[in-house]
Design a protein around this motif. Structure first.
Motif, short mmCIF file in Angstrom:
data_model
loop_
_atom_site.label_atom_id
_atom_site.label_comp_id
_atom_site.label_asym_id
_atom_site.label_seq_id
_atom_site.Cartn_x
_atom_site.Cartn_y
_atom_site.Cartn_z
N TRP A 46 3.45 1.21 -13.45
CA TRP A 46 4.18 2.18 -13.22
C TRP A 46 4.41 2.84 -14.47
N LYS A 47 4.97 4.06 -14.56
CA LYS A 47 5.90 4.81 -15.69
C LYS A 47 5.13 4.44 -16.80
N SER A 82 5.35 -1.42 -0.22
CA SER A 82 5.80 -0.32 -1.14
C SER A 82 5.98 -0.54 -2.29
N PRO A 83 5.49 0.02 -3.25
CA PRO A 83 5.69 -0.31 -4.56
C PRO A 83 7.16 -0.47 -5.09
N LEU A 84 8.16 0.29 -4.25
CA LEU A 84 9.49 0.08 -4.49
C LEU A 84 10.14 -1.48 -4.02
N GLN A 85 9.10 -1.84 -3.26
CA GLN A 85 9.74 -3.15 -2.78
C GLN A 85 9.32 -4.24 -3.98
N GLU A 101 9.34 -3.49 -7.46
CA GLU A 101 9.88 -2.94 -8.60
C GLU A 101 10.67 -3.92 -9.62
N LYS A 102 11.36 -4.96 -9.10
CA LYS A 102 11.74 -5.85 -9.75
C LYS A 102 10.66 -6.77 -10.77
N ASP A 103 9.79 -7.01 -9.79
CA ASP A 103 8.19 -7.75 -10.25
C ASP A 103 7.61 -6.90 -11.45
N ILE A 104 7.98 -5.64 -11.47
CA ILE A 104 7.21 -4.74 -12.55
C ILE A 104 8.32 -4.85 -13.70
N GLN A 105 9.64 -4.86 -13.29
CA GLN A 105 10.38 -4.85 -14.73
C GLN A 105 10.45 -6.13 -15.18
#
Length: 117
Positions: free
Chosen positions: A5-6, A100-103, A105-109
């Motif tokens: 992401w980002k 959804s990737p929004l689901q 997001e915490k894993d990504i962070q």
């Protein structure tokens, strides 16, 4: 699809089109680029079309499936299966096409060490 992401924060989305699911990606690589980048305004790399299952499975997908198998079988069951890969190349998670990737997001962070306490 690999999820990164980002780009600024160390995460980038990498997309690998595949036509093994009811012909959803019938075009050639140039046509796919045109559609995804122009029509859908994708701002991430779109790689050449690959096979994700079967005897011609791309080496990347052999690795991803070996590291994070599926619920019942390791095969990719549908387009938009997502893998979260750490900066050092380890497969952290595998997500279903409906996730959804929004689901996650915490894993990504968390993976990036940016999770708030």
């Amino acid at each position: 699809m690999l999820i990164n992401w980002k780009k600024k924060s160390g995460l980038e989305i990498l997309a690998f089109p595949c036509n093994q699911f009811l012909g959803q990606e019938p075009g050639n690589n140039e046509e796919i680029q045109q559609t995804v980048c122009t029509r859908f305004k994708a701002e991430f790399p779109i790689f050449d079309k690959v096979d994700v299952n079967g005897k011609n499975t791309a080496p990347l997908y052999k690795y991803l499936k070996a590291e994070k198998g599926g619920l019942l079988i390791d095969a990719i069951k549908w387009n938009f299966t997502k893998f979260l890969v750490s900066p050092d190349g380890k497969v952290s998670q595998r997500y279903s096409p409906r996730t959804s990737p929004l689901q996650f997001e915490k894993d990504i962070q968390t993976l990036l060490g940016q999770a708030s306490s």
